[in-house]
Every structure is written in structure tokens, then in C-alpha cells.
Design an enzyme around this catalytic site. Structure first.
Site, PDB file in Angstrom:
ATOM      1  N   ASP A  84      -5.586   5.945   3.088  1.00 29.56           N
ATOM      2  CA  ASP A  84      -5.834   4.623   2.860  1.00 29.56           C
ATOM      3  C   ASP A  84      -7.135   3.874   3.401  1.00 29.56           C
ATOM      4  OD1 ASP A  84      -5.220   1.791   1.618  1.00 29.56           O
ATOM      5  OD2 ASP A  84      -2.970   2.192   2.093  1.00 29.56           O
TER       6      ASP A  84
ATOM      7  N   HIS B  78       0.868  -1.123  -0.103  1.00 26.86           N
ATOM      8  CA  HIS B  78       0.070  -0.069   0.042  1.00 26.86           C
ATOM      9  C   HIS B  78       0.765   1.198  -0.003  1.00 26.86           C
ATOM     10  CE1 HIS B  78      -4.094  -1.595   1.221  1.00 26.86           C
ATOM     11  NE2 HIS B  78      -3.421  -2.655   1.114  1.00 26.86           N
TER      12      HIS B  78
END
Length: 495
Positions: A135, A34
């Protein structure tokens, strides 16, 4: 950063000019898969005049990307760093990422995500950026941004196809669960509500949260509600890879959506991307070794930064690669010890095989002329980077959405082939050891003339051309990126 003039066009066609930098915070999840693409995205923002991106990271994670940021700054694209302490969850000092945590301790990283809420709240309110790109696990960023009157953009490190599949299966999760001692659900599940061709997946290959309640099941609704009510969603994908799914996604899973990938290709990611100084040294060694191999001859083997194999499976994989007779570059996690390895195995294969321990520059390796196939776990970054490099894939999914990603690669796109057609499972306790004979057979056949690689390689080459076009001037991803930044300028308070 000095104030700079930046012009944007609003939806009604009016031109709006900002004289102060557009300050955007980027907050990635504690996982390299990520963090690295979000760093690439921040660097792309920094390439635009009058935009001031800031990465919000913990110290050990910042160390992993500092060389990438130094390179970006040297190119005139500065990204600031704002550090906060990693929450105390019982991990050793410096272990702040799923990639560096032992398999038995990864739950502590997820606990740290929950505990990061107060730090995020404090930092965002203190610094008051003009926008926040957070995120997906950080659902609370939507309400914090709303309180301050600024846009929150949800970042997705996985593509539209796996998101749609998981969304649609989550709605029928009661049918996938075993309840009250009833008989087992249907072993093969057909995904409802997808555009295009029908997709079926064995229940055993589905993420656990779809089959039994866990922390992800509990958080799913909160994350989705935050995503649907925030300003919009930015996804590391491109329309040429999963076009009909991108269009469906715009309709059902976001108020607005921007598809800006492959961000590694757009950001011109290099050897220093995400590995720190040690990773950069390992990367140089790998590329020197590849320089001495014939074009298209090497099988690159990499299962990502947080996938784990048993010693028995590692032994079978090593023996299968040896028996294949093909040159290979195998990236092993730094945490893997050598106790499983047969004595003399590395020395015996010296010259034909290279084992690299720890982080390797996957983008640079996939782009090397010597690599002819990628044996991959089908993590989304790996799928995207292989597509961008035009490298066909041998698929071996292990966890979470990787089995879903494999369907896109093999069944929808046709850019890969499965390593093992036998029984597979997402749950560790249900996994089957893939035997060396099967590994050797599929690698050998795939790499020889007439073994099926030509067809998948042709599709992979077409994908690479589409990916390059997407990030170039006038391309779909380039336009989406510019539209996203323009919207944030227009949405800025006081404009």
C-alpha cells in the site's frame, strides 16, 4: 501449493515459462477501505495458475477477511496468510483498524503504520517473495525490494482523478496556506494542470495536508518518491470511469501503471466480503429486508467505515430520511451509540426503514434490484462499487479526498447529485450541520419521476456496462491484470 507451469510473454514477444509458483506478498494499510480491495486483488492473482499470493496482516485485520479467503479457497483460489503483531500504540487489544478505532484515537493507527516498518522489513527479507504489492503509505517497501532485487508494486485504493488533483495542488500548497498572519487565500481553488474540463474546489473542502503542514505533508514526498522509483503502480479503477485521467496518470505519476478495477466486480465479491461472521449475519438480514421492497425504491445510506457524525447531524439525518417518505436502508458504524436517536424512531419507521449497525455487504446491497439510489460519502470504493452496480449517487463527502471524488461523480461523469449546496468543510471544526429539510427535499425529489434521477441513472447504467466489459475476457482491466502478472513472471530472479 504444488509447483505449476505458468507461461508469460515478455515485452519482446518471447514466451517465458516458470515451473515454480510466483510468490507475491500483499501488504495493505490498516483501513478496511484499503484492505478489502487488496484482498480482492490477491484473490484475482490466486485465480491465475502458478501464482501464490500471501496477505501480510495483523491478527484482528485477518479475522475481518478470513471468510472471504475461505470462500476463495473453496473456489480453488487459495490465498495464504502471514501474520505479524499489531504495533503497540496504546489501543485496546483487537483494535487494529481505523474502522474500529474511536475518532479521537485514529492518530494511533497512523503511528502503528510508522512502527510497522521493522516487521515488514523482517518478513520480506525472511521469506523473500518474488514480488511485493504494498500500500502507498509503506514507502519503505520500495527500498527493501530493491535490496532483494525484486519488484515492488505500489497499490492505490483511490483512483487517478483524485490522485492527480492532490498531486497538482500539493505543488502549489504554499498558495493554499495562511502564512505569517496574511489574509486568507482565495476561497475557490482551480486545480492546475488537469486534462479535460476545469475543476474548481472551495479551499475549505480540500484535505488538510494541502493547507497546513501535518504528518501527511511530511510523508508525501517520501511516498511519491517511492512510487515513482518502484516497478510500477496498480490502481483499483477502470479506464471507462476516468479514461483521460488514467492516461495522464501513466505519463506523470508512475513508471508503469495497471488499472485493474473494479476489483470487487472482477473477484465476484459476495456477502461475506470483509465483515467477519457478525457482518455476514447482518448482511443476510439486510438482503432479506430488501427482497420485500419494490424494485428501485430504496435509498441505501452508508458513510463508510471511518466517517464520524455529531449527534446533532445524526438526528437531522434521521429526521430527514423519515420526512422524505422513501424506503431506506441506513448502515451505521458499530461505534455509533443510540443516545442521539429520538425515542421510538426506529419502531415508528419499521417496515419503511432499516438501520443496520456495523459492517454491511455494500457490493451485494448495491447490486440488489430494490436499491434505486446511494446516499454516499464518496469514498473511492463506494464510488467504484456504485458505478459497477449502475446505481446513481446522492453525494455527501466528509473527509480527505472525498470532496474531490464528488467532482468526478457529479461534474465530470454526471452519475450523481449533491445532497447539500450550502457551505461545507473537510475540517471537523468548520463543518455545517445539514438540516433535515434539505435532506428530505433532495431525497424526495431525486426519487420521484422528473426529479433528475432518470438522467443520472442512465449514466450510471452506462457505467455499469463499461465496468463489466472491463473485467471480462479481453477487457481493459482484465488485460492489465494479466499483463501485470506476466511482467512479474518475467522479472522474477533467474528467468
Amino acid at each position: 501449493m504444488a509447483a505449476a507451469s505458468f507461461s508469460a510473454t515478455s515485452d519482446d514477444g518471447a514466451t517465458v515459462t516458470a515451473t515454480a509458483p510466483l510468490r507475491v506478498f500483499f501488504i495493505p494499510f490498516f483501513a478496511s477501505g484499503h484492505m478489502i480491495p487488496m484482498v480482492d486483488l490477491a484473490c484475482l492473482f490466486a485465480a491465475r495458475p502458478g501464482v501464490e499470493p500471501t496477505l501480510v496482516l495483523t491478527p484482528a485485520n485477518a479475522a475481518l477477511v478470513r471468510s472471504t479467503l475461505d470462500r476463495s479457497a473453496a473456489a480453488g483460489r487459495s490465498v495464504r496468510l502471514l501474520l505479524f503483531p499489531f504495533p503497540s500504540v496504546g489501543l485496546p487489544a483487537g483494535v487494529e483498524n481505523i474502522a474500529t478505532a474511536p475518532a479521537s484515537e485514529t492518530w494511533r493507527v497512523y503511528k502503528a503504520v510508522e512502527l510497522a516498518q521493522s516487521a515488514h522489513d523482517e518478513l520480506i527479507r525472511l521469506h523473500r517473495p518474488d514480488a511485493v504489492v504494498a500500500d502507498i503509505p509503506y514507502w519503505w517497501a520500495t527500498s527493501i525490494a530493491a535490496d532483494l532485487g525484486i519488484p515492488r508494486i505500489t497499490f492505490h485504493a483511490v483512483g487517478c482523478f483524485p490522485q492527480l488533483v492532490m498531486n497538482n495542488l500539493f505543488r502549489i500548497r504554499s498558495e493554499l496556506a495562511i502564512n505569517n498572519g496574511s489574509s486568507s487565500p482565495t476561497p475557490i481553488v482551480t486545480v492546475p494542470g488537469l486534462p479535460g474540463r476545469s475543476i474548481s474546489i472551495p479551499r475549505a473542502e480540500l484535505p488538510n495536508f494541502l493547507k497546513a503542514p501535518d504528518s501527511m505533508t511530511a510523508a508525501w514526498d517520501r511516498m511519491k518518491q517511492a512510487q515513482l522509483t518502484c516497478h510500477g503502480v496498480v490502481v483499483n479503477t477502470f479506464s471507462g470511469l476516468e479514461g483521460e485521467y488514467c492516461e495522464e496518470y501513466r505519463q506523470v505519476d508512475a513508471r508503469r501503471a495497471w488499472f485493474v478495477g473494479p476489483v470487487a466486480l472482477a473477484a465476484n465479491a459476495g456477502i461475506e466480503r470483509g465483515g467477519g461472521e457478525t457482518g455476514e449475519a447482518t448482511g443476510k438480514e439486510c438482503l432479506r429486508w430488501l427482497d420485500e421492497r419494490e424494485e428501485g425504491s430504496v435509498v441505501f445510506v452508508c458513510f463508510g467505515s471511518w466517517c464520524f457524525f455529531t449527534d446533532e447531524q445524526l438526528q437531522e439525518l434521521a429526521a430527514g430520511l423519515e420526512a422524505s417518505g422513501r424506503p431506506f436502508l441506513w448502515a451505521l458504524r458499530a461505534a455509533e451509540d443510540n443516545e442521539w436517536m429520538e425515542e421510538g424512531w426506529e419502531e415508528r419507521l419499521k417496515g419503511r426503514g432499516l438501520v443496520a449497525r456495523g459492517w454491511v455487504p455494500q457490493v451485494a446491497i448495491l447490486g440488489h434490484r430494490a436499491v434505486g439510489a446511494f446516499l454516499t460519502h464518496c469514498g473511492w470504493n463506494s464510488v467504484l462499487e456504485a458505478a459497477a452496480a449502475g446505481v446513481p449517487m446522492l453525494t455527501w463527502p466528509l473527509v480527505f479526498e472525498q470532496f474531490i471524488n464528488e467532482r468526478l461523480v457529479v461534474e465530470v461523469i454526471g452519475a450523481g447529485r449533491r445532497v447539500w449546496e450550502g457551505p461545507r468543510a473537510e475540517a471537523e471544526a468548520e463543518k455545517t450541520v445539514v438540516p433535515r429539510e434539505a435532506i428530505a427535499s433532495v431525497v424526495t425529489r431525486f426519487m420521484e419521476a422528473g426529479g433528475g434521477r432518470e438522467e443520472t441513472a442512465k449514466k450510471a447504467t452506462e457505467l455499469a456496462a463499461t465496468a463489466r466489459a472491463a473485467v471480462e475476457e479481453g477487457g481493459s482491466s482484465r488485460c492489465d491484470l494479466e499483463n501485470l502478472i506476466a511482467e512479474l513472471v518475467v522479472a522474477r530472479r533467474g528467468l
